[in-house]
Design a protein around this motif. Structure first.
Motif, PDB file in Angstrom:
ATOM      1  N   GLU A 197      -8.718  -5.437  -2.103  1.00 35.85           N
ATOM      2  CA  GLU A 197      -8.772  -6.076  -0.818  1.00 35.85           C
ATOM      3  C   GLU A 197     -10.043  -6.783  -0.391  1.00 35.85           C
ATOM      4  O   GLU A 197      -9.799  -7.714   0.470  1.00 35.85           O
ATOM      5  CB  GLU A 197      -9.032  -4.560   0.227  1.00 35.85           C
ATOM      6  CG  GLU A 197     -10.368  -3.889  -0.213  1.00 35.85           C
ATOM      7  CD  GLU A 197     -10.840  -2.724   0.865  1.00 35.85           C
ATOM      8  OE1 GLU A 197     -10.110  -2.735   1.683  1.00 35.85           O
ATOM      9  OE2 GLU A 197     -11.677  -2.078   0.816  1.00 35.85           O
ATOM     10  N   MET A 234      -5.192  -3.291  -6.333  1.00 36.26           N
ATOM     11  CA  MET A 234      -4.989  -4.084  -5.169  1.00 36.26           C
ATOM     12  C   MET A 234      -6.486  -4.264  -4.679  1.00 36.26           C
ATOM     13  O   MET A 234      -7.030  -3.146  -4.108  1.00 36.26           O
ATOM     14  CB  MET A 234      -4.183  -3.228  -4.037  1.00 36.26           C
ATOM     15  CG  MET A 234      -3.930  -4.247  -2.865  1.00 36.26           C
ATOM     16  SD  MET A 234      -3.065  -3.199  -1.469  1.00 36.26           S
ATOM     17  CE  MET A 234      -3.961  -1.575  -1.551  1.00 36.26           C
ATOM     18  N   PRO A 282      -6.779   0.633  -1.856  1.00 31.15           N
ATOM     19  CA  PRO A 282      -7.670  -0.621  -1.615  1.00 31.15           C
ATOM     20  C   PRO A 282      -8.800  -0.432  -2.430  1.00 31.15           C
ATOM     21  O   PRO A 282      -9.659   0.398  -1.968  1.00 31.15           O
ATOM     22  CB  PRO A 282      -7.633  -0.798  -0.326  1.00 31.15           C
ATOM     23  CG  PRO A 282      -7.492   0.386   0.493  1.00 31.15           C
ATOM     24  CD  PRO A 282      -6.514   1.298  -0.543  1.00 31.15           C
TER      25      PRO A 282
END
Length: 343
Positions: free
Chosen positions: A261, A259, A236
């Protein structure tokens, strides 16, 4: 109001229609100003070196600074001494300042500092670009070509080559400010001295040269260490951007399989402070190089996991060929027209 204006630029109805009278008045002022410069009523200054202006016809960022950097590197590859002048948008003060590694960012502006950092060429900023150019030539008399970062509408500085950058917005709804995004009428501006059009986005809205943009394979830490973007997959991360189009940066990170977050969107040319760093502790934060110029200079940044992701920006080869064809006669010892006046 800003949100409403942005929506108005996307349609010829609603608020844009209400702002139409103001846009008409703005258009008259644009034409009057051009006439005053053309007839010499307003002073326009020419310099002894070729001047290339890279600017926008639309309001807001459209990829001017990456284009300036690409042009600087192109000229450097040909061993042509080049310098850059800019107004230094968002800086404090109006004085003429040379951009150096130790010059305060508040006095130089983030984009001039980034240009100098990535290219090493002399960069001068001033409220009046003519003053910046005078200072540049006084300090570096061997300069053969000067690039002006922004200033397409700064007619006090005569230019030899004009380049307009457009992003995916194109000309928007085709209306002038404040009913649309245009600073000058389009496509009429093409017939008033504009030499080259470069599209910096994913798709060209109309005729012009194209370019590609992607993220570099490695991100950079404040100490210069390289971190492979692919090595961050499955981990993340927080993405931060204080640029004209933050979503473009976030989208490119996601396209690389990262990814996100959280994303932090800040105004273009945001002035970072230690307060901005408080919520970043314990996170891996990816930012643009433009943001990193300011973020990495903060004392508190040393204890954070901050990484700047460089942008790899590449105009198509045909663009550079057309640029070289325009520039060559200006650098030749043979007589030439040496550029154009304000049309």
């Amino acid at each position: 109001m800003k949100h409403l204006l942005q929506n108005a630029w996307l349609t010829r109805g609603g608020l844009a229609c209400l702002l139409w009278p103001l846009a008409q008045l703005y258009g008259l002022l644009v034409r009057l100003r051009r006439v005053l410069y053309r007839r010499g009523i307003l002073r326009s200054e020419r310099f002894k070196v070729p001047v290339v202006v890279v600017g926008n016809v639309v309001a807001g960022g459209a990829g001017k600074t990456p284009l300036v950097i690409a042009l600087v590197r192109h000229l450097q590859a040909q061993h042509i001494a080049v310098g850059v002048v800019s107004r230094g948008y968002g800086r404090s003060g109006l004085d003429c300042v040379e951009v150096t590694p130790t010059a305060p960012l508040a006095q130089t502006g983030d984009e001039p500092a980034l240009i100098h950092k990535l290219t090493g060429v002399p960069v001068f900023v001033a409220d009046k670009r003519t003053e910046a150019l005078q200072a540049l030539l006084a300090a570096r008399p061997d300069t053969a070509v000067v690039l002006c970062d922004d200033g397409l509408q700064h007619y006090a500085l005569q230019r030899d080559i004009e380049i307009a950058a457009f992003d995916d917005r194109g000309a928007g709804n085709g209306w002038l400010l404040p009913a649309g995004p245009l600073r000058e009428p389009w496509p009429a501006r093409k017939h008033h001295g504009l030499d080259l059009v470069l599209h910096t986005g994913q798709k060209a809205a109309f005729e012009g040269f194209t370019s590609s943009r992607k993220l570099a394979d490695d991100a950079l830490s404040p100490t210069g260490d390289r971190v492979a973007l692919d090595g961050l997959r499955g981990r993340p991360v927080t993405a931060l951007a204080g640029i004209a189009n933050p979503q473009a940066f976030f989208g490119m990170l996601e396209d690389r399989g990262l990814m996100l977050e959280a994303t932090i969107t800040l105004p273009d040319h945001h002035v970072f402070s230690e307060t901005d760093l408080a919520g970043l502790r314990g996170r891996t934060v990816l930012c643009t190089e433009k943001d990193a110029v300011k973020l990495f200079a903060l004392p508190g940044a040393a204890g954070l996991d901050l990484l700047a992701v460089p942008l790899v920006f590449s105009p198509e080869p045909a663009f550079f060929a057309a640029f070289d064809a325009l520039l060559a006669p200006l650098l030749s010892p043979l007589p030439s027209k040496h550029g154009h006046q304000i049309a």
